[in-house]
Design a protein around this motif. Structure first.
Motif, PDB file in Angstrom:
ATOM      1  N   THR A   1     -36.142   0.619  -7.617  1.00 35.02           N
ATOM      2  CA  THR A   1     -36.749   1.445  -6.557  1.00 35.02           C
ATOM      3  C   THR A   1     -38.268   1.550  -6.759  1.00 35.02           C
ATOM      4  O   THR A   1     -39.014   1.617  -5.789  1.00 35.02           O
ATOM      5  N   ASN A   2     -38.731   1.557  -8.015  1.00 34.59           N
ATOM      6  CA  ASN A   2     -40.179   1.589  -8.242  1.00 34.59           C
ATOM      7  C   ASN A   2     -40.841   0.351  -7.639  1.00 34.59           C
ATOM      8  O   ASN A   2     -41.873   0.440  -6.964  1.00 34.59           O
TER       9      ASN A   2
ATOM     10  N   GLN B   1     -29.116  -0.376  -9.375  1.00 39.01           N
ATOM     11  CA  GLN B   1     -30.301  -1.213  -9.605  1.00 39.01           C
ATOM     12  C   GLN B   1     -29.908  -2.407 -10.479  1.00 39.01           C
ATOM     13  O   GLN B   1     -29.295  -2.235 -11.531  1.00 39.01           O
TER      14      GLN B   1
ATOM     15  N   LYS C   1     -32.383  -4.509 -11.529  1.00 42.48           N
ATOM     16  CA  LYS C   1     -33.546  -4.720 -12.406  1.00 42.48           C
ATOM     17  C   LYS C   1     -34.255  -3.411 -12.685  1.00 42.48           C
ATOM     18  O   LYS C   1     -35.484  -3.329 -12.618  1.00 42.48           O
TER      19      LYS C   1
ATOM     20  N   TRP D   1     -33.403  -0.287 -17.650  1.00 43.95           N
ATOM     21  CA  TRP D   1     -32.727   0.982 -17.348  1.00 43.95           C
ATOM     22  C   TRP D   1     -31.483   0.650 -16.544  1.00 43.95           C
ATOM     23  O   TRP D   1     -31.574   0.195 -15.419  1.00 43.95           O
TER      24      TRP D   1
ATOM     25  N   LEU E   1     -30.918   7.641  -8.952  1.00 49.13           N
ATOM     26  CA  LEU E   1     -31.915   6.616  -9.284  1.00 49.13           C
ATOM     27  C   LEU E   1     -32.891   6.587  -8.130  1.00 49.13           C
ATOM     28  O   LEU E   1     -32.520   6.195  -7.012  1.00 49.13           O
TER      29      LEU E   1
ATOM     30  N   SER F   1     -37.289   6.781  -6.567  1.00 47.51           N
ATOM     31  CA  SER F   1     -38.738   6.726  -6.749  1.00 47.51           C
ATOM     32  C   SER F   1     -39.402   7.469  -5.605  1.00 47.51           C
ATOM     33  O   SER F   1     -38.987   7.349  -4.447  1.00 47.51           O
TER      34      SER F   1
ATOM     35  N   ASP G   1     -38.947  12.839 -21.524  1.00 51.11           N
ATOM     36  CA  ASP G   1     -37.487  12.743 -21.495  1.00 51.11           C
ATOM     37  C   ASP G   1     -36.875  14.122 -21.270  1.00 51.11           C
ATOM     38  O   ASP G   1     -37.355  15.119 -21.816  1.00 51.11           O
TER      39      ASP G   1
ATOM     40  N   LYS H   1     -30.342  12.425 -24.442  1.00 49.51           N
ATOM     41  CA  LYS H   1     -31.168  12.146 -23.256  1.00 49.51           C
ATOM     42  C   LYS H   1     -30.287  11.949 -22.020  1.00 49.51           C
ATOM     43  O   LYS H   1     -29.331  11.166 -22.053  1.00 49.51           O
TER      44      LYS H   1
ATOM     45  N   GLY I   1     -34.689   9.912 -17.576  1.00 47.48           N
ATOM     46  CA  GLY I   1     -35.961   9.303 -17.943  1.00 47.48           C
ATOM     47  C   GLY I   1     -36.880   9.232 -16.734  1.00 47.48           C
ATOM     48  O   GLY I   1     -36.415   9.160 -15.590  1.00 47.48           O
TER      49      GLY I   1
ATOM     50  N   GLY J   1     -40.862   7.320 -10.764  1.00 48.53           N
ATOM     51  CA  GLY J   1     -39.471   6.861 -10.847  1.00 48.53           C
ATOM     52  C   GLY J   1     -38.674   7.788 -11.742  1.00 48.53           C
ATOM     53  O   GLY J   1     -39.173   8.263 -12.769  1.00 48.53           O
TER      54      GLY J   1
HETATM   55  C1  BTN Z   1     -37.441   5.827 -19.317  1.00 50.69           C
HETATM   56  O1  BTN Z   1     -37.632   4.791 -19.950  1.00 50.69           O
HETATM   57  O2  BTN Z   1     -37.007   6.842 -19.855  1.00 50.69           O
HETATM   58  C2  BTN Z   1     -37.764   5.876 -17.844  1.00 50.69           C
HETATM   59  C3  BTN Z   1     -36.603   5.425 -16.997  1.00 50.69           C
HETATM   60  C4  BTN Z   1     -36.905   5.421 -15.501  1.00 50.69           C
HETATM   61  C5  BTN Z   1     -35.773   4.831 -14.699  1.00 50.69           C
HETATM   62  C6  BTN Z   1     -35.966   5.013 -13.211  1.00 50.69           C
HETATM   63  S1  BTN Z   1     -34.498   4.685 -12.308  1.00 50.69           S
HETATM   64  C7  BTN Z   1     -35.367   4.700 -10.796  1.00 50.69           C
HETATM   65  C8  BTN Z   1     -36.725   4.061 -11.051  1.00 50.69           C
HETATM   66  N1  BTN Z   1     -36.662   2.630 -10.839  1.00 50.69           N
HETATM   67  C9  BTN Z   1     -36.836   1.940 -11.968  1.00 50.69           C
HETATM   68  O3  BTN Z   1     -36.815   0.703 -12.072  1.00 50.69           O
HETATM   69  N2  BTN Z   1     -37.040   2.793 -12.984  1.00 50.69           N
HETATM   70  C10 BTN Z   1     -37.041   4.170 -12.554  1.00 50.69           C
END
Ligand code: BTN
Length: 264
Positions: free
Chosen positions: A31-32, A53, A55, A64, A73, A75, A117, A128, A131, A150
């Motif tokens: 989504t990012n 997701q 990727k 992730w 999930l 953004s 976190d 956790k 994220g 995100g």
């Molecule tokens: C972390 O490493 O703790 C951060 C994780 C962030 C995950 C989210 S899920 C929605 C958005 N899209 C992504 O690809 N990553 C973030």
């Protein structure tokens, strides 16, 4: 399955601007990344949310992953005229919004680990559950032109499907033993986050109250410098971690990764 498509979400939003442009994807890469491709055309507050997701990205180039239809999930696009130093405010605000929303929906105790976190206390051990990945573009004036925020919140991942991680992972389902409906949680997080963003002041005092490493001996690594060791004394108004070193000097640390003494 709880429905997070536009028709299920939009009529119930309690926000004025956050999430009012909302797009749902049954499946997407990240989504990012998807939001990044459309930054110029989209209004501030735009929200992309997906049920899977392929990727998904975490911090520090980690992947992730989450099983389909189990998590939040998403953004958010923020076009705030904020200085680059205020970026950590956004991270603090979303983690506080998530912590407050989880505590409102469950009996769980929620803590925060610097820098971003969200953790749940399970029998005295912090796990956790969420994220945050903040990616922004900064202009020559040192201010954000936009921020992509995100967030991945493990809501209903069954315990046996949780990912392996340095900080043990959990989900609200694994921690409570009950399915937690995602729609009310999403609506509550957005309402709380919009309030924090509208106030536009550092939430460091409330954030620090939940800091699980407060008073602990920590090592902060990363950001291309030697690790800094000392006692975590809190955060300053910019959200920088304050570490009291053995020589008595208090070091404010803007970015990095924390490990606790005797922990990996
Ligand atoms: C972390 O490493 O703790 C951060 C994780 C962030 C995950 C989210 S899920 C929605 C958005 N899209 C992504 O690809 N990553 C973030």
């Amino acid at each position: 399955m709880d429905d997070l498509r536009e028709t299920a979400v939009l009529p119930h939003l309690q926000t004025k601007w956050l999430g009012q442009y909302y797009r749902y994807f049954a499946e997407i890469g990240s989504t990012n990344d998807a939001l990044k491709n459309e930054v110029a055309q989209l209004p501030s507050g735009s929200l992309f949310l997906t049920d899977f997701q392929s990727k998904g990205r975490g911090r520090l180039n980690r992947v992730w992953q989450a099983p389909p239809q189990t998590c939040l999930l998403m953004s958010l696009l923020l076009k705030l005229d904020w200085a680059v130093e205020q970026g950590q405010w956004v991270t603090m605000m979303v983690s506080l919004a998530v912590a407050e929303a989880i505590e409102a929906a469950t009996d769980l105790r929620v803590g925060l680990k610097w820098p971003n976190d969200v953790l749940i206390d399970i029998a005295g051990v912090w796990h956790k559950c969420c994220g945050i990945l903040l990616e922004g573009t900064v202009g020559e004036n040192g201010r954000f032109s936009h921020i992509i925020l995100g967030m991945g919140l493990n809501v209903n991942i069954p315990a046996e499907q949780l990912p392996e991680a340095v900080t043990p992972a959990t989900s609200l389902l694994a921690a409570t033993g009950e399915i937690v409906p995602r729609l009310p949680l999403l609506l509550d997080i957005l309402a709380r986050l919009e309030s924090w963003l509208n106030v536009a002041q550092s939430p460091y005092k409330q954030w620090q109250e939940r800091l699980v490493i407060l008073g602990e001996e920590v090592t902060v690594s990363g950001n291309g410098r030697s690790p800094i060791k000392g006692i975590a004394e809190g955060v300053n108004s910019w959200g920088h971690l304050l570490v009291r070193q053995v020589d008595g000097v208090l070091a404010p640390i803007a970015a990095g990764d924390v490990t606790l003494r005797d922990h990996s």
